[in-house]
Design a protein around this motif. Structure first.
Motif, PDB file in Angstrom:
ATOM      1  N   HIS A 184       0.849  -1.237  -0.074  1.00 35.58           N
ATOM      2  CA  HIS A 184       0.058  -0.015  -0.043  1.00 35.58           C
ATOM      3  C   HIS A 184       0.798   1.184  -0.112  1.00 35.58           C
ATOM      4  O   HIS A 184       1.719   1.522   0.897  1.00 35.58           O
ATOM      5  N   LEU A 185       0.496   2.297  -1.021  1.00 34.22           N
ATOM      6  CA  LEU A 185       1.287   3.371  -1.025  1.00 34.22           C
ATOM      7  C   LEU A 185       0.540   4.612  -0.676  1.00 34.22           C
ATOM      8  O   LEU A 185       1.108   5.595  -0.338  1.00 34.22           O
ATOM      9  N   ARG A 186      -0.880   4.648  -0.782  1.00 32.99           N
ATOM     10  CA  ARG A 186      -1.763   5.713  -0.352  1.00 32.99           C
ATOM     11  C   ARG A 186      -3.043   5.045   0.289  1.00 32.99           C
ATOM     12  O   ARG A 186      -3.474   4.242   0.031  1.00 32.99           O
ATOM     13  N   LEU A 187      -3.551   6.013   1.298  1.00 32.24           N
ATOM     14  CA  LEU A 187      -4.607   5.613   2.046  1.00 32.24           C
ATOM     15  C   LEU A 187      -5.457   6.621   1.934  1.00 32.24           C
ATOM     16  O   LEU A 187      -5.163   8.028   1.941  1.00 32.24           O
ATOM     17  N   TYR A 188      -6.967   6.523   2.139  1.00 29.80           N
ATOM     18  CA  TYR A 188      -7.801   7.637   2.152  1.00 29.80           C
ATOM     19  C   TYR A 188      -8.679   7.563   3.326  1.00 29.80           C
ATOM     20  O   TYR A 188      -9.068   6.285   3.562  1.00 29.80           O
ATOM     21  N   THR A 189      -9.405   8.523   3.643  1.00 29.48           N
ATOM     22  CA  THR A 189     -10.437   8.522   4.578  1.00 29.48           C
ATOM     23  C   THR A 189     -11.796   8.715   3.433  1.00 29.48           C
ATOM     24  O   THR A 189     -11.465   9.002   2.220  1.00 29.48           O
ATOM     25  N   ALA A 190     -12.878   8.584   4.095  1.00 26.82           N
ATOM     26  CA  ALA A 190     -14.181   8.896   3.209  1.00 26.82           C
ATOM     27  C   ALA A 190     -14.252  10.203   2.548  1.00 26.82           C
ATOM     28  O   ALA A 190     -14.649  10.366   1.437  1.00 26.82           O
ATOM     29  N   ARG A 191     -13.962  11.336   3.349  1.00 28.55           N
ATOM     30  CA  ARG A 191     -14.069  12.459   3.016  1.00 28.55           C
ATOM     31  C   ARG A 191     -12.866  12.864   1.811  1.00 28.55           C
ATOM     32  O   ARG A 191     -13.187  13.540   1.000  1.00 28.55           O
ATOM     33  N   ALA A 192     -11.720  12.230   1.996  1.00 25.00           N
ATOM     34  CA  ALA A 192     -10.694  12.465   1.239  1.00 25.00           C
ATOM     35  C   ALA A 192     -11.223  11.984  -0.255  1.00 25.00           C
ATOM     36  O   ALA A 192     -10.776  12.277  -1.331  1.00 25.00           O
ATOM     37  N   LEU A 193     -11.497  10.492  -0.087  1.00 28.03           N
ATOM     38  CA  LEU A 193     -11.784   9.714  -1.236  1.00 28.03           C
ATOM     39  C   LEU A 193     -12.922  10.556  -2.097  1.00 28.03           C
ATOM     40  O   LEU A 193     -12.874  10.664  -3.341  1.00 28.03           O
TER      41      LEU A 193
END
Length: 245
Positions: A184-193
């Motif tokens: 995994h290189l990037r992760l998201y929150t619901a708001r960011a996605l």
């Protein structure tokens, strides 16, 4: 799917690296898409659905069970993954997520399944540009990705522990629960996605939650309950449509 550096290519070509997200999650995502597409009308052409980053084809095979009547095509850049995918699904082709690297005409796809791929990408902006290119106006994007702000990750961060799903090394796990490196290189929150999809030319973004199969058994009821509040769920399931339709 955007062509990674050599070290990442070697990592993802390793057959020991997981390339499937679990049958239950694949089925849930496929059912969401089936409802969005509606029943196949008599005499109508089947919808073209691309499973981008299909891996070994197991998720596409599960999705095909509820997407009957439609044409489902797996796409991956890994030759090893494609060899395995072709034993499970009728169509699997090679493609990359940058600079027109998908072997499909502009606006030729009715829907794209993009299941737990975006967190592995060096350049997610170019990837979404390419997905938007191949989708027809109003076409469906079904995207899933781990949630950085999952309910347990909030507690882990407060305790000074590296969040689940995040990785600091391609060689081993350091400072977080778990034993398996998955790249995994990037992760998201619901708001960011939600914001990222809107900025990339998608609209009507809806986000649901899904459980994570590796949550310890005693905590699974709590993980399922967290899905009622997508911002707390383990996995984010986003349904968006290409703007312009």
């Amino acid at each position: 799917m955007t062509r990674p550096p050599a070290t990442l290519r070697d990592f993802y070509e390793n057959p020991a690296v997981p390339v499937a997200s679990g049958a239950a999650r694949s089925m849930r995502q496929a059912r969401l898409l089936a409802r969005a597409l509606g029943p196949v009308r008599t005499g109508a052409s089947p919808a073209t659905i691309l499973d981008i980053g299909c891996g070994d084809g197991s998720a596409a095979a599960v999705a095909a069970e509820v997407l009957t009547g439609h044409r489902l095509v797996g796409v991956d850049w890994s030759q090893d993954a494609l060899r395995r995918a072709r034993t499970r699904i009728p169509w699997a082709v090679r493609g990359e997520l940058a600079d027109g690297g998908l072997p499909f005409a502009t606006g030729s796809a009715d829907a794209v399944l993009f299941s737990e791929v975006i967190e592995h990408l060096v350049d997610p902006d170019a990837a979404l540009d390419e997905l938007r290119r191949v989708l027809r106006p109003g076409g469906h994007l079904m995207l899933s990705t781990p949630n950085l702000a999952a309910w347990y990750n909030r507690g882990l961060l407060l305790a000074g522990v590296q969040p689940v799903f995040s990785e600091v090394s391609m060689r081993g796990i350091h400072g977080r629960p778990g034993t398996q490196v998955v790249g995994h290189l990037r992760l998201y929150t619901a708001r960011a996605l939600r914001g990222f999809l809107a900025a990339s030319g998608f609209e009507a973004v809806r986000i649901a939650g899904a459980p994570y199969h590796d949550v310890p058994r005693p905590l699974r009821p709590l993980d399922r309950a967290a899905c009622r509040v997508p911002s707390l769920a383990s996995i984010l399931l986003a349904h968006a449509r290409r703007a312009g339709g």
